[in-house]
Motif scaffolding. Structure first.
Motif, PDB file in Angstrom:
ATOM      1  N   THR A  33      41.017  43.891  73.214  1.00 34.27           N
ATOM      2  CA  THR A  33      42.437  43.894  72.877  1.00 34.27           C
ATOM      3  C   THR A  33      43.234  44.311  74.104  1.00 34.27           C
ATOM      4  O   THR A  33      42.702  44.914  75.040  1.00 34.27           O
ATOM      5  CB  THR A  33      42.712  44.865  71.719  1.00 34.27           C
ATOM      6  OG1 THR A  33      42.274  46.165  72.088  1.00 34.27           O
ATOM      7  CG2 THR A  33      41.994  44.413  70.444  1.00 34.27           C
ATOM      8  N   TRP A  92      43.291  44.512  64.199  1.00 31.76           N
ATOM      9  CA  TRP A  92      44.239  44.189  65.261  1.00 31.76           C
ATOM     10  C   TRP A  92      44.871  42.830  64.996  1.00 31.76           C
ATOM     11  O   TRP A  92      44.238  41.948  64.419  1.00 31.76           O
ATOM     12  CB  TRP A  92      43.526  44.126  66.603  1.00 31.76           C
ATOM     13  CG  TRP A  92      42.989  45.426  67.084  1.00 31.76           C
ATOM     14  CD1 TRP A  92      41.780  45.973  66.791  1.00 31.76           C
ATOM     15  CD2 TRP A  92      43.650  46.338  67.944  1.00 31.76           C
ATOM     16  NE1 TRP A  92      41.645  47.173  67.423  1.00 31.76           N
ATOM     17  CE2 TRP A  92      42.775  47.428  68.147  1.00 31.76           C
ATOM     18  CE3 TRP A  92      44.902  46.338  68.581  1.00 31.76           C
ATOM     19  CZ2 TRP A  92      43.113  48.508  68.954  1.00 31.76           C
ATOM     20  CZ3 TRP A  92      45.232  47.414  69.387  1.00 31.76           C
ATOM     21  CH2 TRP A  92      44.353  48.480  69.563  1.00 31.76           C
ATOM     22  N   HIS A 145      40.211  41.057  64.372  1.00 33.45           N
ATOM     23  CA  HIS A 145      41.345  40.614  65.186  1.00 33.45           C
ATOM     24  C   HIS A 145      41.856  39.307  64.596  1.00 33.45           C
ATOM     25  O   HIS A 145      41.078  38.431  64.241  1.00 33.45           O
ATOM     26  CB  HIS A 145      40.968  40.392  66.649  1.00 33.45           C
ATOM     27  CG  HIS A 145      42.159  40.116  67.494  1.00 33.45           C
ATOM     28  ND1 HIS A 145      42.636  38.838  67.683  1.00 33.45           N
ATOM     29  CD2 HIS A 145      42.993  40.949  68.155  1.00 33.45           C
ATOM     30  CE1 HIS A 145      43.717  38.899  68.454  1.00 33.45           C
ATOM     31  NE2 HIS A 145      43.954  40.160  68.747  1.00 33.45           N
ATOM     32  N   SER A 204      44.533  36.386  65.704  1.00 34.72           N
ATOM     33  CA  SER A 204      45.338  35.974  66.852  1.00 34.72           C
ATOM     34  C   SER A 204      46.467  35.028  66.505  1.00 34.72           C
ATOM     35  O   SER A 204      47.461  34.980  67.214  1.00 34.72           O
ATOM     36  CB  SER A 204      44.456  35.298  67.903  1.00 34.72           C
ATOM     37  OG  SER A 204      43.984  34.058  67.398  1.00 34.72           O
ATOM     38  N   SER A 245      47.654  39.902  67.070  1.00 38.64           N
ATOM     39  CA  SER A 245      48.479  39.613  68.240  1.00 38.64           C
ATOM     40  C   SER A 245      49.945  39.894  67.902  1.00 38.64           C
ATOM     41  O   SER A 245      50.379  39.735  66.759  1.00 38.64           O
ATOM     42  CB  SER A 245      48.303  38.163  68.689  1.00 38.64           C
ATOM     43  OG  SER A 245      48.868  37.285  67.747  1.00 38.64           O
ATOM     44  N   ASP A 286      48.455  42.980  71.720  1.00 35.79           N
ATOM     45  CA  ASP A 286      47.859  43.202  70.396  1.00 35.79           C
ATOM     46  C   ASP A 286      48.384  44.490  69.787  1.00 35.79           C
ATOM     47  O   ASP A 286      48.682  45.447  70.496  1.00 35.79           O
ATOM     48  CB  ASP A 286      46.332  43.290  70.505  1.00 35.79           C
ATOM     49  CG  ASP A 286      45.723  41.998  70.999  1.00 35.79           C
ATOM     50  OD1 ASP A 286      45.946  40.955  70.352  1.00 35.79           O
ATOM     51  OD2 ASP A 286      45.033  42.029  72.033  1.00 35.79           O
TER      52      ASP A 286
END
Length: 118
Positions: free
Chosen positions: A51, A73, A30, A32, A75, A55
């Motif tokens: 998530t 992933w 992830h 962000s 954001s 996302d």
């Protein structure tokens, strides 16, 4: 004509993922876009980071030697900044966030990028 992946791994990042997968099980990334290490890709055990609607799943990374894909992933707000690039996950020496699984290894993941179409 096949589309180039939005996210790819360097050989060093793929090797580190294989080691992390062996130690921790299924993985996920992830990114962000927060301050400091929050703008670096963080590697977690799959499902450890929750998530949500803010996302976007950019890619399910396939790594030789890992049966399941590693989801990447980002954001939505960060994606708006990076949407014109191909993200390349690499690994360098140095300590990143204590929350990312590679931190105890003395290395950290980082993003390199290429403008799409180049």
């Amino acid at each position: 004509m096949t589309q180039a992946p939005r996210v790819e791994l360097t050989p060093a990042a793929a090797e580190l993922l294989r080691r992390l997968r062996a130690a921790h099980g299924p993985l996920m990334f992830h990114q962000s876009g927060g301050c400091c290490d929050g703008s670096a890709p963080m590697c977690y055990q799959d499902g450890e980071f929750r998530t949500g609607a803010s996302d976007i799943l950019l890619e399910n990374l396939r790594v030789d030697g890992i049966e399941e894909a590693v989801p990447f992933w980002m954001s939505r707000s960060q994606y708006e900044v990076w949407s014109h690039t191909r993200l390349i996950v690499d690994v360098v020496e140095g300590r990143g966030s204590g929350f990312s699984l590679e931190a105890p290894e003395g290395v950290r993941f980082l993003i390199r990028s290429r403008v799409l179409g180049t």
